[in-house]
Each structure stands twice: as C-alpha cells, then as structure tokens.
Design an enzyme around this catalytic site. Structure first.
Site, PDB file in Angstrom:
ATOM      1  N   HIS A 166      -6.064  -1.666  -2.975  1.00 58.85           N
ATOM      2  CA  HIS A 166      -4.665  -2.436  -2.564  1.00 58.85           C
ATOM      3  C   HIS A 166      -4.389  -2.480  -1.289  1.00 58.85           C
ATOM      4  O   HIS A 166      -3.502  -2.185  -0.832  1.00 58.85           O
ATOM      5  CB  HIS A 166      -3.502  -1.939  -3.462  1.00 58.85           C
ATOM      6  CG  HIS A 166      -2.354  -3.401  -3.656  1.00 58.85           C
ATOM      7  ND1 HIS A 166      -1.867  -3.254  -5.101  1.00 58.85           N
ATOM      8  CD2 HIS A 166      -2.147  -4.234  -2.973  1.00 58.85           C
ATOM      9  CE1 HIS A 166      -1.043  -4.015  -4.720  1.00 58.85           C
ATOM     10  NE2 HIS A 166      -0.955  -4.913  -3.732  1.00 58.85           N
ATOM     11  N   LEU A 167      -5.543  -2.965  -0.304  1.00 60.59           N
ATOM     12  CA  LEU A 167      -5.355  -2.981   0.875  1.00 60.59           C
ATOM     13  C   LEU A 167      -4.940  -4.310   1.559  1.00 60.59           C
ATOM     14  O   LEU A 167      -4.872  -4.435   2.858  1.00 60.59           O
ATOM     15  CB  LEU A 167      -6.724  -2.642   1.645  1.00 60.59           C
ATOM     16  CG  LEU A 167      -7.321  -1.194   1.285  1.00 60.59           C
ATOM     17  CD1 LEU A 167      -8.516  -0.888   2.029  1.00 60.59           C
ATOM     18  CD2 LEU A 167      -6.402   0.006   1.809  1.00 60.59           C
ATOM     19  N   GLU A 197      -2.470   0.864 -11.545  1.00 64.95           N
ATOM     20  CA  GLU A 197      -2.354   1.293 -10.159  1.00 64.95           C
ATOM     21  C   GLU A 197      -1.660   2.633 -10.001  1.00 64.95           C
ATOM     22  O   GLU A 197      -0.458   2.577 -10.395  1.00 64.95           O
ATOM     23  CB  GLU A 197      -2.208   0.206  -9.221  1.00 64.95           C
ATOM     24  CG  GLU A 197      -3.141  -1.099  -9.255  1.00 64.95           C
ATOM     25  CD  GLU A 197      -2.819  -1.834  -7.719  1.00 64.95           C
ATOM     26  OE1 GLU A 197      -1.908  -1.642  -7.021  1.00 64.95           O
ATOM     27  OE2 GLU A 197      -3.482  -2.920  -7.816  1.00 64.95           O
TER      28      GLU A 197
END
Length: 527
Positions: A280-281, A262
């Site tokens: 990546h919420l 990421e």
C-alpha cells in the site's frame, strides 16, 4: 474570542501544526495515544486531525462532546465511522488530491514493472544469475490501457499513458463524452474494456457497486495476456480468481498495491509467478505526505475559523470565498426552517426550499442544509447542517429544491414550504441591503419582521382594540415588547401579530393571550 482547539493524534508533517497556529487555532500534537487516552482528552477539542492509525469509532465520537470536524490526511476514511459522525453533527473531511500524482505514478511504475518483469529480473540478478533470455518483456507503446475509473487519479494515469504513446480507453459511469475528449481517451462500457485492454488499471473507490468489479466471470472474459494493476482499493478484484488465471496463463501479469485484508502478511497470491506486490505504497512519497498534512490543516482551520467547507464527505462544500456571501442567506434559511418547524403541527412528510432572484444564483446546498438545520431543531437540540439531512432522512421527510433565477417582488427571496395535515404552510424571507435577514411572508400573509430572540406569534380576527389588549396583557405581566409587526389578509379577516420580547413568555401568560377575544392561535417562538 476563544480559539478553536485541534488535536493531531497521528504522526504528521510538523508544518501542519504551524499552519493551524498561523490560521488562528490552538493545536496539540499527541501521536500514538491508546483508545483510553484518546477518550480521556478528545472532549477538549473542536477538531481532530488524523491519518490511518487513529480510529474514530462510535466509542471515541461519543466522548468527543465538542468535536466539530475530523480531517483525514489522505483519501481513505475507513477508520472513521462517517454515518455516526454525521449523526453527531461532525464534519468529516479528507484530502483526495494531495497524493493523486504519487498514486498515479505508482500505477505507471507497476505497469512498467509488469511489462518488463523488473522485480523478477532484479531478484535473479541479485542471486548472481544472468538470465537475459528468461525475461522477455513487452513494450507499452501502442498498447491499449483500460482505465476502470477516470476521476482525478485515473485522469493523471491517462495523461502519463498517452505520453508513453499508449491508446487509452476508460469505463466510468460519471465520465461524460466531453470530458473523455478533453482527456484524450475513448469512453467505453466495461465489457468492451475487458475485450480490448492489454493493460487494466483500477482507479475507483470501493463501494457496494464496485466491490469485485473484476469478478471471476469478468476476469475470464478479459483479453488473453492482459496485465492488471490495482493501486486503488482492495476488494475491487476477486483475488482467488486472479491467482487461478495467473496460474493458467490467461492473465500475463498482475500488480497489486492493495489487498482485501491489510496488512497482507499472508496471501495466496504471494509467490505466484508474474505477480508483483507492494505494501500500500500508492501515497508513500515524501511530497505526498507533506501535501496531505498541509492540506488537511488548511481545510480544518478554514472551517473552524472562517466556516469554509472543503472536501467534506458528509456535507456540501463551501469555499472560503463563498462563505461570507452565503452566511446571511444561511442565517435567513435556518430561521425560516426554524419558524415553520415551530409553527407546523404533526409530522412533516415533505419540505420544499425555493430560491428566487439573487439567491437562486448561489450554491444551493448550504442554503438547503441551513433550512433543514432550523427545521430539525424541533426534534433535537444538537442539530446542525451536518446531521440535519441525516435526521430528515431518518424521519422519512422528502426534500425538494426549486431554483427560480428571475426576480419577483424582491431582488432575492428564500421560501420554505412544508406539507402538514392542514395543508401546505409557507414562509418566505429576503435580505435587506445591509445583509440583514428579514421575514416577508408567513402562511400567505405579508409581514416584515426580524426573527431573533424570544417572540410571540398570534393569529387573530382583525378587529379594533386587539393591539391594545395584547399590549396591556404583556405589560401587566412585566414583559417588555421590543418590536411589533402586523399583517393581515384583508380588513376584518385573518391577521397576524409577530412581536419580539425581552424574555421567555411564561405558560400562564400564553394561556391568557389565548383567552383574549378574537384570538385563533398563540405560539411562543425562540430563535
């Protein structure tokens, strides 16, 4: 008293700074600093509050000469070198519960998106198509959800899934049968979960044991048509195998909020049919960001002002309620550890910490940590409860805890025993009614003494005139005696003198004391 000073180095809800100030800390808010800028100022601070942008590397930690605590507003601490922070005596905290609901809700949202193909249907409709027959979804009602990880977030997902009338099975090595019943889930092994689950949702940290927990081999053994959700950590799923099995149709759909690398700006899974992804919420709601900021401020201020330790990753937790009760025990424990550390010779391969009576009913970890902090001060001047266990492991010291809730001679007692080349050596102490720590036994000899300041420890043969000789020696050297404590095994046998003095005792005076008639051992002590 000087207020603790805290640096907030990442963007955080402004109420965090307010909480620090209200609870007795000075705070500076300086988000967006470069590494060099952070290095230049970090030495001024007792606490560092961060999110994911600041990297607490060895380089930064070496410059953080006064730092006592790092607080991460969120769960993941990949940006903190925890082993090195531990070796420097720095507490590392996170806020594992502040975004639990948010992450669990995101997992449910992704599961529903997979079940009804919502992202694809949305894109198609935006493109002016009306492909009603193309998007044939499935109901979640009556389906089996397999949880890999049934901790805080996993348990919330389970409760939401049960509300959707799903059957929930869970694999978690730490899940007890009683807890499974309480959650309303069935505890299963991983192989059973693979075979039975219509949906799989992962909620476990990334460790050596969980890395690729859904490997190619395990993915191939899953039920045909399974749908998989991961809102936990990248690296739990073999991404290459996942793509192959999506392409083959064995896996009906997958939704990832996290990736091995990421930010994931380029990934082979992108563009794969029946694949949903988000950046990546999991923790990204207004409520969660406020919650974790406020929680980290509360935890850090509690530690810096009151000594409370909450959600620490490298030392035992100690609540603000426990701290006042444990504080005198920790002072006693540290002094006992320091005493045996100063008196024992050579390596100490084993140490035993025994609590008796009232002490045995308390949280043992802080007591053990305090003993180790006192003991390991013989090796390092910068030791504390955080790095003491680290230093003990590094030196191969075996630590044993013993709890005995029955009362003995004393209402409460802490005993520290070390193995030495001369055999076991033990010291014990208690708390008096006013909470004052007091030594009550040293190497099998009963003696009551405060352990504070500069002291002189003497083992001698019990004989008339010795007290006068040692008193005269110290008086002639201009050393004032504060307290004088005596103990002996038997009349005429081995005796112990433990006295406090107003200043450090010079080496030549120690040598003169060693030359006195009947003296076996002389040791200057400092607490």
């Amino acid at each position: 008293m000087t207020k603790p000073k805290v640096l907030i180095s990442d963007k955080m809800d402004p109420n965090a700074a307010r909480i620090f100030e209200e609870r007795g800390c000075d705070v500076d808010v300086k988000p967006g600093m470069t590494v060099e800028e952070l290095k230049a100022v970090i030495g001024q601070y007792d606490g560092l509050a961060i999110r994911s942008a600041t990297k607490a590397t060895q380089e930064i930690l070496d410059a953080a000469t006064n730092l006592k605590v790092i607080g991460r507003a969120g769960i993941g601490v990949d940006n903190v070198d925890i082993p090195y922070a531990s070796s420097k005596g720095i507490v590392v905290m996170n806020t594992p519960f502040g975004n639990s609901i948010t992450t669990a809700e995101h997992a449910i949202a992704l599961m529903m998106s997979l079940a009804r193909q919502i992202p694809e249907a949305n894109a198609s409709t935006h493109a002016g198509k009306w492909e009603k027959n193309r998007f044939m979804g499935v109901e979640v009602t009556g389906k089996t959800l397999g949880l890999i990880g049934a901790g805080n977030i996993g348990s919330i997902v389970a409760s939401r899934a049960l509300g959707l009338r799903m059957k929930v099975i869970a694999y978690d090595p730490f899940l007890t049968e009683e807890r499974a019943v309480e959650m309303g889930v069935e505890k299963v092994d991983l192989s059973t979960l693979e075979q039975r689950a219509d949906f799989i949702s992962l909620h476990t940290p990334l460790t050596d044991e969980t890395r690729n927990i859904l490997s190619r081999e395990r993915l191939e053994r899953t039920k045909k048509g399974v749908r998989i959700v991961n809102c936990a950590r990248g690296g739990l799923i073999d991404e290459a195998a996942l793509k192959d099995l999506l392409d083959s149709g064995h896996i009906a759909g997958a939704a990832l909020d996290v990736f091995v690398e990421e930010p994931a700006t380029d990934n082979p899974l992108f563009g794969t049919e029946n694949f949903v992804c988000t950046p990546h919420l999991g923790a990204s709601t207004t409520e969660a960001q406020v919650n974790v900021a406020l929680q980290v401020a509360e935890q850090m201020a509690d530690f810096l002002v009151n000594g409370g330790v909450t959600n620490a990753l490298n030392m035992p937790s100690l609540s603000a309620e426990e701290a006042p009760k444990l504080k005198p025990y920790m002072a006693l424990a540290e002094n006992l550890g320091s005493l045996v550390g100063q008196l024992a010779h050579g390596d100490l391969p084993k140490i035993s910490i025994e609590t008796e009576g009232a002490a045995a009913q308390l949280n043992q970890k802080p007591i053990v940590g305090a003993v180790l902090a006192g003991l390991m001060s013989r090796y390092s001047q910068s030791v504390n409860m955080v790095n003491a266990p680290f230093l003990a492991r590094e030196r191969g010291i075996e630590v044993r805890e013993i709890r005995n809730e029955r009362e003995g001679v004393y209402h409460t007692l802490v005993r520290v025993t070390v193995a030495t080349s001369q055999g076991e050596r033990s010291v014990a102490g208690t708390l008096f009614s006013n909470g004052a720590p007091r030594l009550v036994e040293i190497f099998g000899i009963g003696i009551e003494a405060d352990l504070e300041g500069h002291m002189l420890y003497i083992v001698n043969r019990d004989a008339p005139g010795f007290i006068g000789r040692i008193g005269s020696l110290l008086g002639e050297a201009g050393i004032n005696i504060g307290t004088f404590h005596l103990g002996r095994r038997e009349a005429g046998g081995e005796a112990v003198v433990l006295l406090s003095v107003d200043q450090a005792i010079p080496a030549d005076v120690i040598a003169q004391a060693e030359a006195l008639q009947g003296v076996v051992t002389v040791k200057a002590l400092a607490f």
